[in-house]
Scaffold this motif. Sequence first.
Motif, short mmCIF file in Angstrom:
data_model
loop_
_atom_site.label_atom_id
_atom_site.label_comp_id
_atom_site.label_asym_id
_atom_site.label_seq_id
_atom_site.Cartn_x
_atom_site.Cartn_y
_atom_site.Cartn_z
N PHE A 174 31.28 36.22 8.61
CA PHE A 174 32.58 36.91 9.57
C PHE A 174 32.84 34.84 9.95
N ASN A 175 34.86 35.00 9.89
CA ASN A 175 35.10 33.95 9.94
C ASN A 175 35.15 33.92 11.61
N THR A 176 34.65 32.64 12.06
CA THR A 176 34.00 31.71 13.17
C THR A 176 34.97 30.74 14.01
N LYS A 177 35.54 31.53 14.70
CA LYS A 177 36.69 30.80 15.45
C LYS A 177 36.31 29.48 17.05
N ARG A 178 36.89 28.59 16.81
CA ARG A 178 36.77 27.73 17.70
C ARG A 178 35.59 27.26 17.73
N ILE A 179 35.11 26.64 16.92
CA ILE A 179 34.19 26.04 16.22
C ILE A 179 34.42 24.45 16.59
N ASP A 249 22.65 30.78 26.59
CA ASP A 249 23.84 31.28 27.62
C ASP A 249 24.48 30.12 28.14
N CYS A 250 25.32 29.63 28.21
CA CYS A 250 25.90 28.94 29.83
C CYS A 250 28.00 29.14 29.37
N PRO A 251 28.97 29.13 30.22
CA PRO A 251 30.11 29.87 30.29
C PRO A 251 30.31 27.81 29.25
N SER A 252 31.60 28.59 27.92
CA SER A 252 31.57 27.21 27.31
C SER A 252 32.87 27.65 26.76
N SER A 253 34.09 27.31 26.09
CA SER A 253 35.29 27.54 25.65
C SER A 253 35.55 27.83 24.64
N TYR A 254 34.39 27.48 24.06
CA TYR A 254 34.38 27.31 22.11
C TYR A 254 32.81 28.31 21.66
N ASN A 255 33.12 28.58 20.57
CA ASN A 255 32.02 29.76 20.14
C ASN A 255 30.63 28.82 19.35
N VAL A 256 31.09 27.84 19.07
CA VAL A 256 30.15 26.89 18.13
C VAL A 256 30.07 25.35 18.22
N ILE A 257 29.24 24.48 18.36
CA ILE A 257 29.00 22.98 18.62
C ILE A 257 28.35 23.18 17.08
N ILE A 258 29.09 22.32 16.52
CA ILE A 258 28.28 22.18 14.61
C ILE A 258 27.91 20.11 15.09
N GLY A 259 27.07 20.00 15.62
CA GLY A 259 26.68 18.60 15.51
C GLY A 259 25.85 17.51 14.24
N ARG A 260 25.43 16.41 14.70
CA ARG A 260 25.49 15.34 14.37
C ARG A 260 23.96 16.32 12.63
N PRO A 261 23.38 17.50 12.88
CA PRO A 261 22.37 17.66 12.12
C PRO A 261 23.25 18.41 10.52
N THR A 262 23.96 18.80 10.81
CA THR A 262 25.08 19.95 10.03
C THR A 262 26.39 18.81 9.81
N LEU A 263 26.84 18.11 9.87
CA LEU A 263 27.90 16.82 9.75
C LEU A 263 26.60 15.95 9.07
N ASN A 264 25.65 15.32 9.02
CA ASN A 264 24.40 14.73 8.10
C ASN A 264 24.38 15.72 6.92
N LYS A 265 23.84 16.67 7.05
CA LYS A 265 23.43 17.93 6.15
C LYS A 265 24.58 17.84 4.68
N TRP A 266 26.21 17.71 5.56
CA TRP A 266 27.41 18.13 4.67
C TRP A 266 27.33 16.89 3.83
N LYS A 267 26.73 15.83 4.68
CA LYS A 267 27.28 14.86 4.61
C LYS A 267 29.11 14.12 4.81
N ALA A 268 29.51 14.77 5.90
CA ALA A 268 30.75 14.76 6.12
C ALA A 268 31.37 13.95 6.58
N THR A 269 33.09 13.71 6.45
CA THR A 269 33.77 12.49 7.10
C THR A 269 34.65 12.82 8.57
N THR A 270 34.27 12.78 9.54
CA THR A 270 35.99 13.40 10.90
C THR A 270 37.04 11.87 11.12
#
Length: 335
Positions: A174-179, A249-270
Amino acid sequence: MPVDKILTQIKDEHYLKWPRPLHSSPNVRDKNKYYQFHKDHDHNTEDYMDLKEQIEELIRKLQLQKYVKKGKYSKFRDGNKSQHRSSSRNDDRLSQPPQDMIGEIKTIIGGPFSRGSFKSLKKAHQRQVNSIHTIPPFKQQRTDQDMSFNEGDATGVKQPHNDSLVIILNIEGFNTKRILMDNGSSADIIYLPAYQQLKLDPRRLRLFDFPLVSFNGDRVYPRGIMTLTVTVGTYSMELTHQLDFLVVDCPSSYNVIIGRPTLNKWKATTSTYCLKVKFPTDNGAGKVKGDQVLARECYHVVLAAKEKEEDKMEALETVELAEGEASKTTKIGTR
Protein backbone atom coordinates in the motif's frame (compact mmCIF):
# COMPACT_ATOMS: atom_id res chain seq x y z
CA MET A 1 41.91 6.60 43.13
CA PRO A 2 40.14 3.19 43.01
CA VAL A 3 36.43 3.11 43.73
CA ASP A 4 36.73 1.01 46.89
CA LYS A 5 39.23 3.46 48.42
CA ILE A 6 37.03 6.44 47.59
CA LEU A 7 34.08 4.65 49.18
CA THR A 8 36.12 4.08 52.35
CA GLN A 9 36.85 7.80 52.52
CA ILE A 10 33.28 9.02 51.98
CA LYS A 11 31.22 6.24 53.63
CA ASP A 12 30.10 8.54 56.45
CA GLU A 13 29.20 11.53 54.27
CA HIS A 14 25.54 12.59 54.19
CA TYR A 15 25.43 12.89 50.40
CA LEU A 16 26.21 9.19 49.77
CA LYS A 17 23.09 7.16 48.95
CA TRP A 18 23.41 3.57 50.14
CA PRO A 19 21.67 0.85 48.09
CA ARG A 20 18.96 -1.55 49.13
CA PRO A 21 20.00 -5.04 50.33
CA LEU A 22 20.72 -7.67 47.68
CA HIS A 23 17.69 -9.73 46.64
CA SER A 24 19.50 -12.92 45.70
CA SER A 25 19.72 -15.86 48.08
CA PRO A 26 22.85 -15.80 50.31
CA ASN A 27 23.43 -19.46 49.39
CA VAL A 28 24.21 -18.64 45.75
CA ARG A 29 26.46 -15.64 46.31
CA ASP A 30 30.19 -15.76 45.59
CA LYS A 31 31.87 -15.69 49.01
CA ASN A 32 35.22 -14.81 47.40
CA LYS A 33 33.89 -11.39 46.35
CA TYR A 34 32.91 -8.72 48.83
CA TYR A 35 30.92 -5.68 47.81
CA GLN A 36 31.66 -2.88 50.20
CA PHE A 37 28.76 -0.72 48.98
CA HIS A 38 26.15 -3.42 49.76
CA LYS A 39 28.15 -4.71 52.73
CA ASP A 40 27.61 -8.20 51.41
CA HIS A 41 29.19 -10.90 49.24
CA ASP A 42 28.60 -11.66 45.55
CA HIS A 43 30.65 -9.20 43.49
CA ASN A 44 33.50 -6.73 43.81
CA THR A 45 33.07 -3.05 44.59
CA GLU A 46 34.91 -2.09 41.39
CA ASP A 47 32.30 -3.88 39.25
CA TYR A 48 29.23 -1.96 40.43
CA MET A 49 28.05 0.63 37.89
CA ASP A 50 25.57 2.48 40.14
CA LEU A 51 28.31 3.34 42.64
CA LYS A 52 30.62 4.58 39.88
CA GLU A 53 27.86 6.74 38.43
CA GLN A 54 27.09 8.18 41.87
CA ILE A 55 30.75 9.01 42.50
CA GLU A 56 31.10 10.63 39.09
CA GLU A 57 27.98 12.72 39.76
CA LEU A 58 29.48 13.88 43.07
CA ILE A 59 32.68 14.78 41.25
CA ARG A 60 30.72 16.84 38.74
CA LYS A 61 29.07 18.65 41.65
CA LEU A 62 32.58 19.44 42.96
CA GLN A 63 32.02 17.50 46.21
CA LEU A 64 34.93 15.09 45.76
CA GLN A 65 37.55 17.42 44.30
CA LYS A 66 40.25 16.28 46.72
CA TYR A 67 40.15 12.83 45.08
CA VAL A 68 40.48 14.22 41.56
CA LYS A 69 43.56 15.36 39.69
CA LYS A 70 43.63 19.11 39.31
CA GLY A 71 41.85 20.32 36.20
CA LYS A 72 40.46 16.91 35.22
CA TYR A 73 37.87 14.41 36.33
CA SER A 74 39.19 11.20 37.81
CA LYS A 75 39.73 8.28 35.44
CA PHE A 76 38.84 5.62 37.99
CA ARG A 77 35.86 4.05 36.20
CA ASP A 78 37.56 1.18 34.35
CA GLY A 79 40.79 1.02 36.32
CA ASN A 80 42.83 0.90 33.13
CA LYS A 81 44.43 4.22 32.28
CA SER A 82 45.36 3.10 28.79
CA GLN A 83 41.68 2.79 27.90
CA HIS A 84 41.04 6.44 28.74
CA ARG A 85 43.41 8.12 26.31
CA SER A 86 41.49 10.76 24.46
CA SER A 87 42.23 13.92 22.55
CA SER A 88 43.30 17.08 24.34
CA ARG A 89 40.11 18.68 23.12
CA ASN A 90 37.99 16.15 25.03
CA ASP A 91 40.13 16.57 28.15
CA ASP A 92 39.75 20.35 27.97
CA ARG A 93 35.99 19.99 27.73
CA LEU A 94 35.89 17.66 30.74
CA SER A 95 37.98 20.08 32.77
CA GLN A 96 35.32 22.78 32.50
CA PRO A 97 33.07 22.93 35.58
CA PRO A 98 29.56 21.74 34.70
CA GLN A 99 26.53 24.00 34.80
CA ASP A 100 24.26 23.19 37.75
CA MET A 101 21.01 24.07 35.99
CA ILE A 102 20.65 22.39 32.63
CA GLY A 103 17.20 21.49 31.35
CA GLU A 104 16.40 18.29 29.50
CA ILE A 105 14.07 17.94 26.54
CA LYS A 106 12.90 14.36 26.21
CA THR A 107 12.10 12.55 22.97
CA ILE A 108 10.29 9.28 22.30
CA ILE A 109 12.26 6.50 23.97
CA GLY A 110 11.70 2.79 24.25
CA GLY A 111 10.98 0.25 21.57
CA PRO A 112 12.16 -3.21 20.49
CA PHE A 113 15.83 -2.23 20.63
CA SER A 114 15.63 -1.03 24.23
CA ARG A 115 13.26 -3.47 25.90
CA GLY A 116 13.53 -4.04 29.61
CA SER A 117 13.09 -1.84 32.65
CA PHE A 118 14.23 1.75 32.42
CA LYS A 119 16.82 1.10 35.13
CA SER A 120 18.35 -1.81 33.21
CA LEU A 121 18.13 0.23 29.98
CA LYS A 122 20.09 3.05 31.62
CA LYS A 123 22.80 0.64 32.79
CA ALA A 124 23.07 -1.04 29.39
CA HIS A 125 23.25 2.32 27.62
CA GLN A 126 25.90 3.57 30.05
CA ARG A 127 28.03 0.48 29.36
CA GLN A 128 27.73 1.17 25.63
CA VAL A 129 28.79 4.79 26.14
CA ASN A 130 31.83 3.70 28.15
CA SER A 131 32.91 1.23 25.46
CA ILE A 132 32.75 3.69 22.55
CA HIS A 133 36.34 4.89 23.01
CA THR A 134 37.68 1.30 23.00
CA ILE A 135 36.16 0.40 19.61
CA PRO A 136 38.61 0.76 16.70
CA PRO A 137 37.47 3.22 14.03
CA PHE A 138 35.39 1.69 11.26
CA LYS A 139 37.12 1.83 7.87
CA GLN A 140 34.35 2.54 5.41
CA GLN A 141 34.93 2.03 1.72
CA ARG A 142 34.55 5.17 -0.33
CA THR A 143 31.74 5.24 -2.85
CA ASP A 144 30.63 7.64 -5.54
CA GLN A 145 27.17 7.98 -3.99
CA ASP A 146 26.40 11.58 -3.13
CA MET A 147 24.70 11.65 0.28
CA SER A 148 25.09 15.40 0.76
CA PHE A 149 22.56 18.16 0.13
CA ASN A 150 22.78 21.47 -1.69
CA GLU A 151 20.41 24.24 -2.73
CA GLY A 152 19.39 22.19 -5.77
CA ASP A 153 17.85 19.61 -3.43
CA ALA A 154 15.57 22.32 -2.05
CA THR A 155 14.05 23.07 -5.46
CA GLY A 156 10.26 23.18 -5.19
CA VAL A 157 10.27 23.68 -1.42
CA LYS A 158 8.54 26.86 -0.36
CA GLN A 159 10.97 28.85 1.75
CA PRO A 160 11.24 29.88 4.48
CA HIS A 161 9.53 27.00 6.27
CA ASN A 162 9.49 25.01 9.48
CA ASP A 163 7.67 22.01 8.07
CA SER A 164 8.29 18.41 9.14
CA LEU A 165 9.75 15.83 6.78
CA VAL A 166 6.65 13.87 5.78
CA ILE A 167 6.93 11.29 2.98
CA ILE A 168 5.10 8.41 1.28
CA LEU A 169 6.27 4.79 1.65
CA ASN A 170 5.07 1.49 0.27
CA ILE A 171 4.03 -0.65 3.26
CA GLU A 172 2.79 -4.18 2.60
CA GLY A 173 1.92 -3.17 -0.99
CA PHE A 174 0.00 0.00 0.00
CA ASN A 175 1.24 3.49 -0.83
CA THR A 176 1.00 4.95 2.65
CA LYS A 177 0.93 8.72 3.16
CA ARG A 178 1.53 10.89 6.22
CA ILE A 179 4.77 9.21 7.32
CA LEU A 180 6.90 11.33 9.62
CA MET A 181 10.69 10.95 9.47
CA ASP A 182 11.68 11.50 13.11
CA ASN A 183 15.35 11.38 14.11
CA GLY A 184 14.24 11.89 17.72
CA SER A 185 12.30 8.63 18.00
CA SER A 186 13.97 5.42 19.15
CA ALA A 187 11.13 3.31 17.72
CA ASP A 188 9.25 2.83 14.46
CA ILE A 189 5.54 3.33 15.08
CA ILE A 190 2.37 2.64 13.14
CA TYR A 191 -0.84 4.09 14.55
CA LEU A 192 -3.86 1.86 14.96
CA PRO A 193 -6.09 3.37 12.21
CA ALA A 194 -3.36 2.89 9.59
CA TYR A 195 -2.65 -0.61 10.90
CA GLN A 196 -6.35 -1.49 10.56
CA GLN A 197 -6.56 -0.15 6.99
CA LEU A 198 -3.71 -2.46 5.93
CA LYS A 199 -6.05 -5.40 6.76
CA LEU A 200 -3.21 -7.45 8.21
CA ASP A 201 -3.56 -10.89 9.75
CA PRO A 202 -3.94 -10.21 13.51
CA ARG A 203 -1.98 -13.40 14.22
CA ARG A 204 1.12 -11.56 12.99
CA LEU A 205 0.86 -9.16 15.92
CA ARG A 206 3.30 -10.17 18.64
CA LEU A 207 3.23 -9.30 22.33
CA PHE A 208 5.17 -6.23 23.39
CA ASP A 209 4.65 -5.12 26.98
CA PHE A 210 7.20 -2.34 27.41
CA PRO A 211 6.05 1.30 27.29
CA LEU A 212 7.08 4.14 25.06
CA VAL A 213 7.80 7.45 26.74
CA SER A 214 6.85 10.56 24.79
CA PHE A 215 8.54 13.96 24.94
CA ASN A 216 6.13 15.15 27.64
CA GLY A 217 6.85 12.13 29.86
CA ASP A 218 3.63 10.22 29.17
CA ARG A 219 3.89 6.44 28.91
CA VAL A 220 2.04 4.63 26.15
CA TYR A 221 1.75 0.85 26.00
CA PRO A 222 1.65 -0.44 22.39
CA ARG A 223 -0.95 -2.97 21.25
CA GLY A 224 1.94 -5.15 20.09
CA ILE A 225 4.73 -5.35 17.54
CA MET A 226 4.51 -6.47 13.90
CA THR A 227 7.07 -7.01 11.15
CA LEU A 228 6.06 -5.25 7.92
CA THR A 229 7.59 -5.12 4.45
CA VAL A 230 8.53 -1.55 3.56
CA THR A 231 9.92 -0.18 0.30
CA VAL A 232 11.51 3.26 0.07
CA GLY A 233 12.61 4.96 -3.14
CA THR A 234 11.80 4.27 -6.78
CA TYR A 235 12.98 1.63 -9.20
CA SER A 236 15.92 1.03 -9.60
CA MET A 237 17.19 2.97 -6.60
CA GLU A 238 15.04 1.55 -3.85
CA LEU A 239 15.37 -0.44 -0.64
CA THR A 240 13.02 -3.13 0.64
CA HIS A 241 13.34 -4.27 4.24
CA GLN A 242 11.41 -6.13 6.90
CA LEU A 243 10.89 -3.62 9.69
CA ASP A 244 9.47 -3.96 13.19
CA PHE A 245 6.68 -1.51 14.01
CA LEU A 246 5.01 -0.88 17.34
CA VAL A 247 1.23 -0.63 16.95
CA VAL A 248 0.10 2.36 19.01
CA ASP A 249 -3.49 3.34 19.78
CA CYS A 250 -3.48 7.06 20.47
CA PRO A 251 -4.48 10.18 18.49
CA SER A 252 -2.03 11.30 15.81
CA SER A 253 -2.12 13.27 12.59
CA TYR A 254 0.45 10.82 11.16
CA ASN A 255 -0.05 7.24 10.04
CA VAL A 256 3.51 6.11 10.71
CA ILE A 257 6.65 7.40 12.43
CA ILE A 258 9.98 6.25 11.04
CA GLY A 259 12.58 6.57 13.80
CA ARG A 260 16.27 5.91 14.22
CA PRO A 261 16.11 2.09 13.90
CA THR A 262 15.00 2.31 10.27
CA LEU A 263 16.99 5.44 9.42
CA ASN A 264 20.12 3.66 10.61
CA LYS A 265 19.19 0.48 8.76
CA TRP A 266 18.77 2.47 5.55
CA LYS A 267 22.00 4.40 6.35
CA ALA A 268 19.82 7.37 5.55
CA THR A 269 20.66 11.07 5.64
CA THR A 270 17.82 13.55 6.14
CA SER A 271 17.49 17.26 5.49
CA THR A 272 14.57 19.16 6.97
CA TYR A 273 15.64 22.27 5.04
CA CYS A 274 15.45 20.45 1.70
CA LEU A 275 12.60 18.18 2.92
CA LYS A 276 14.38 15.17 1.51
CA VAL A 277 15.90 11.86 2.62
CA LYS A 278 18.77 10.11 0.84
CA PHE A 279 20.07 6.55 1.23
CA PRO A 280 22.63 4.35 -0.53
CA THR A 281 21.50 1.56 -2.89
CA ASP A 282 23.33 -0.83 -5.20
CA ASN A 283 22.57 1.48 -8.12
CA GLY A 284 23.39 4.83 -6.54
CA ALA A 285 21.94 7.22 -4.00
CA GLY A 286 18.19 6.78 -3.64
CA LYS A 287 16.11 9.73 -2.52
CA VAL A 288 12.57 10.56 -1.44
CA LYS A 289 11.21 14.08 -1.41
CA GLY A 290 8.98 15.21 1.42
CA ASP A 291 5.42 16.35 0.75
CA GLN A 292 5.20 19.90 2.07
CA VAL A 293 1.43 20.08 1.57
CA LEU A 294 0.90 16.88 3.62
CA ALA A 295 3.26 18.16 6.30
CA ARG A 296 1.19 21.32 6.69
CA GLU A 297 -2.06 19.38 6.66
CA CYS A 298 -0.77 17.23 9.51
CA TYR A 299 0.24 20.35 11.41
CA HIS A 300 -3.18 21.92 10.95
CA VAL A 301 -4.82 18.71 12.22
CA VAL A 302 -2.74 19.03 15.39
CA LEU A 303 -3.74 22.68 15.80
CA ALA A 304 -7.42 21.87 15.25
CA ALA A 305 -7.30 19.10 17.86
CA LYS A 306 -5.59 21.43 20.32
CA GLU A 307 -8.19 24.16 19.70
CA LYS A 308 -10.99 21.64 20.20
CA GLU A 309 -9.44 20.53 23.48
CA GLU A 310 -9.15 24.14 24.61
CA ASP A 311 -12.82 24.70 23.80
CA LYS A 312 -13.70 21.83 26.10
CA MET A 313 -11.68 23.51 28.84
CA GLU A 314 -13.30 26.91 28.29
CA ALA A 315 -13.57 29.01 31.43
CA LEU A 316 -16.99 28.92 33.10
CA GLU A 317 -18.81 31.78 34.78
CA THR A 318 -21.32 31.35 37.59
CA VAL A 319 -24.63 33.16 37.03
CA GLU A 320 -27.78 33.38 39.13
CA LEU A 321 -30.90 31.77 37.64
CA ALA A 322 -33.10 34.12 39.63
CA GLU A 323 -31.97 37.55 40.72
CA GLY A 324 -31.29 37.68 44.44
CA GLU A 325 -31.37 33.88 44.89
CA ALA A 326 -27.72 32.99 45.37
CA SER A 327 -28.52 29.31 45.95
CA LYS A 328 -29.95 28.93 42.44
CA THR A 329 -27.02 29.24 40.04
CA THR A 330 -25.58 27.63 36.97
CA LYS A 331 -22.35 27.86 35.01
CA ILE A 332 -22.03 28.99 31.40
CA GLY A 333 -19.04 29.34 29.11
CA THR A 334 -17.42 32.76 29.00
CA ARG A 335 -17.58 32.65 25.18
